[in-house]
Design an enzyme around this catalytic site. Structure first.
Site, PDB file in Angstrom:
ATOM      1  N   GLU A 193      34.775  26.622 -56.652  1.00  0.00           N
ATOM      2  CA  GLU A 193      35.873  27.537 -56.951  1.00  0.00           C
ATOM      3  C   GLU A 193      35.323  28.864 -57.460  1.00  0.00           C
ATOM      4  OE1 GLU A 193      39.705  24.750 -57.925  1.00  0.00           O
ATOM      5  OE2 GLU A 193      38.306  25.102 -59.577  1.00  0.00           O
ATOM      6  N   SER A 238      26.018  33.417 -67.741  1.00  0.00           N
ATOM      7  CA  SER A 238      26.289  32.665 -68.958  1.00  0.00           C
ATOM      8  C   SER A 238      25.525  31.354 -68.925  1.00  0.00           C
ATOM      9  CB  SER A 238      27.792  32.398 -69.075  1.00  0.00           C
ATOM     10  OG  SER A 238      28.065  31.556 -70.186  1.00  0.00           O
ATOM     11  N   CYS A 245      35.061  20.725 -70.651  1.00  0.00           N
ATOM     12  CA  CYS A 245      35.025  21.420 -69.367  1.00  0.00           C
ATOM     13  C   CYS A 245      35.331  20.468 -68.219  1.00  0.00           C
ATOM     14  CB  CYS A 245      33.652  22.064 -69.175  1.00  0.00           C
ATOM     15  SG  CYS A 245      33.478  22.964 -67.620  1.00  0.00           S
ATOM     16  N   SER A 265      26.903  30.229 -74.072  1.00  0.00           N
ATOM     17  CA  SER A 265      28.004  29.342 -74.452  1.00  0.00           C
ATOM     18  C   SER A 265      27.565  28.574 -75.698  1.00  0.00           C
ATOM     19  CB  SER A 265      28.325  28.381 -73.304  1.00  0.00           C
ATOM     20  OG  SER A 265      28.811  29.078 -72.186  1.00  0.00           O
ATOM     21  N   LEU A 266      27.981  29.068 -76.842  1.00  0.00           N
ATOM     22  CA  LEU A 266      27.530  28.485 -78.108  1.00  0.00           C
ATOM     23  C   LEU A 266      28.474  27.364 -78.547  1.00  0.00           C
ATOM     24  CD1 LEU A 266      25.311  28.827 -80.264  1.00  0.00           C
ATOM     25  CD2 LEU A 266      26.886  30.342 -81.493  1.00  0.00           C
ATOM     26  N   HIS A 267      29.710  27.705 -78.825  1.00  0.00           N
ATOM     27  CA  HIS A 267      30.810  26.770 -79.082  1.00  0.00           C
ATOM     28  C   HIS A 267      30.681  25.972 -80.372  1.00  0.00           C
ATOM     29  CE1 HIS A 267      32.010  28.086 -75.220  1.00  0.00           C
ATOM     30  NE2 HIS A 267      31.173  27.336 -74.553  1.00  0.00           N
ATOM     31  N   CYS A 291      29.717  19.072 -70.508  1.00  0.00           N
ATOM     32  CA  CYS A 291      30.370  19.529 -71.739  1.00  0.00           C
ATOM     33  C   CYS A 291      31.749  18.876 -71.862  1.00  0.00           C
ATOM     34  CB  CYS A 291      30.482  21.041 -71.743  1.00  0.00           C
ATOM     35  SG  CYS A 291      28.875  21.881 -71.758  1.00  0.00           S
ATOM     36  N   CYS A 350      28.433  20.484 -62.087  1.00  0.00           N
ATOM     37  CA  CYS A 350      27.569  20.909 -63.195  1.00  0.00           C
ATOM     38  C   CYS A 350      26.969  19.681 -63.863  1.00  0.00           C
ATOM     39  CB  CYS A 350      28.373  21.716 -64.214  1.00  0.00           C
ATOM     40  SG  CYS A 350      27.370  22.370 -65.588  1.00  0.00           S
ATOM     41  N   CYS A 372      38.782  29.626 -68.197  1.00  0.00           N
ATOM     42  CA  CYS A 372      37.532  29.048 -68.704  1.00  0.00           C
ATOM     43  C   CYS A 372      37.661  27.547 -68.914  1.00  0.00           C
ATOM     44  CB  CYS A 372      37.176  29.736 -70.023  1.00  0.00           C
ATOM     45  SG  CYS A 372      35.651  29.165 -70.765  1.00  0.00           S
ATOM     46  N   CYS A 405      34.381  35.871 -61.227  1.00  0.00           N
ATOM     47  CA  CYS A 405      33.689  34.810 -61.938  1.00  0.00           C
ATOM     48  C   CYS A 405      33.177  33.844 -60.873  1.00  0.00           C
ATOM     49  CB  CYS A 405      34.644  34.118 -62.905  1.00  0.00           C
ATOM     50  SG  CYS A 405      33.913  32.732 -63.802  1.00  0.00           S
TER      51      CYS A 405
END
Length: 345
Positions: free
Chosen positions: A91, A192, A120, A215-217, A117, A113, A334, A106
């Protein structure tokens, strides 16, 4: 199996034309057709000899992704579900600015992936394969063709971890940046990462002024591992040291993406840890209220909590913004990308 033409770098194309007994300028013409002109087939390449086009078509296939679906959000965001020649799908999201002067894409760097996470949708699908440089660039070319306008900004924040597909991603960024490619300025190109330390080190050495987001989060190790379990090999103290080296080498600011999740990573202890992590770093914080994904227990932080974080980080001299999240009604925001049709097919 014949090698797809978009697997060739610009220098590879020059070597290929030499092998085929063609003058050197043919490589430049071919490169421009593939990218800046977005040719859909060799037949489009009218300034190449017919015999050369026939030979290239037979030996070096030109693949163009199929658009399986285009969904348009109420806010003007477009989400494309693209299928490559081997049936793999990704996508891509196109986001026009609200004033209409920018168009940001984006793009995805992997099909699926491997990072898994917890917040996600893409991570729940696992990794199918890396995308080639040409397949990454094709996402931007497809957006330009369908929307009839030039893309001004690109961010590698779609499906995948860019720094785990480093060579293909960098090759794509250089085509996107090249005046004979897509001609998008390096400072308008961002990738990112979840914090892949070796990749950050390599990225710091590149001559172009591409920009970096992390991407810390969470800035508490246990909380971060709960949300991002595959980052266990890249602990926060080592990540900070790699970012200090990156900033020293490039003199460029790093953006921290921080998804705000109620009761998970938005406590006072989390805020204190974030402030401590940012000490000494040239950085910007982008707060992102979590978007909903199916079967997820996570909820976005309260507005008052987000306001408190913005005020407190600002008081410590850290520029912080609240992400203008776009495309959530078409699962294009996101964390929502999952290779699904919005109409349920």
């Amino acid at each position: 199996m014949n090698t797809p033409i978009k697997n060739f770098t610009q220098s590879d194309l020059a070597s290929l034309m030499k092998e085929l007994g063609q003058p050197s300028f043919r490589a430049k013409q071919l490169y421009e057709w593939l990218y800046s002109k977005g040719a859909q087939s060799y037949e489009d390449m009218t300034n190449l000899p017919a015999k050369l086009r026939a030979q290239l078509s037979e030996e070096y296939p030109l693949y163009v992704p199929s658009v399986l679906e285009e969904a348009v959000s109420n806010d003007g965001t477009h989400k494309l579900l693209l299928e490559y020649h081997d049936g793999v799908c990704v996508e891509t999201v196109a986001i026009p600015s609200r004033n209409g002067d920018r168009l940001t894409v984006c793009f995805s760097t992997q099909a699926g992936c491997p990072m898994a996470c917890a917040f996600c949708a893409t991570g729940k699908e696992g990794l199918t394969r890396n995308l080639t440089a040409g397949e990454i660039v094709d996402q931007i070319v497809t957006v330009q063709r369908l929307m009839g306008r030039r893309v001004t900004n690109v961010v590698g924040m779609g499906q995948g971890e860019p720094l785990l597909n480093y060579d293909n991603v960098l090759g794509a960024l250089r085509i996107i940046n090249d005046e004979k490619g897509l001609g998008i300025g390096a400072r308008h190109i961002c990738i990112s990462t979840c914090g892949i330390i070796p990749g950050i080190g390599r990225f710091a050495e590149e001559p172009e002024q591409f920009t970096l987001a992390v991407s810390l989060h969470a800035a508490q190790q246990d909380v971060r591992l709960e949300l991002m379990p595959k980052t266990s090999g890249f602990p926060l103290p080592e990540l900070k040291q790699s970012l200090l080296r990156y900033i020293e080498k490039t003199n460029r600011r790093v953006t921290f993406e921080y998804i705000m999740i109620d009761g998970v990573n938005d406590t006072d202890a989390d805020l204190t840890a974030l402030l401590d992590f940012c000490k000494g770093l040239l950085c910007h914080i982008n707060l992102i209220p979590i978007n909903s994904i199916p079967e997820s227990p996570y909820k976005p932080s309260a507005s008052r909590t987000i306001d408190k974080w913005i005020a407190e980080t600002g008081r410590h001299g850290i520029e912080t913004t609240l992400r203008d999240s776009r495309g959530s009604d078409i699962a294009g925001a996101c964390g929502q990308l999952k290779n699904t049709f919005t109409n349920g097919r």
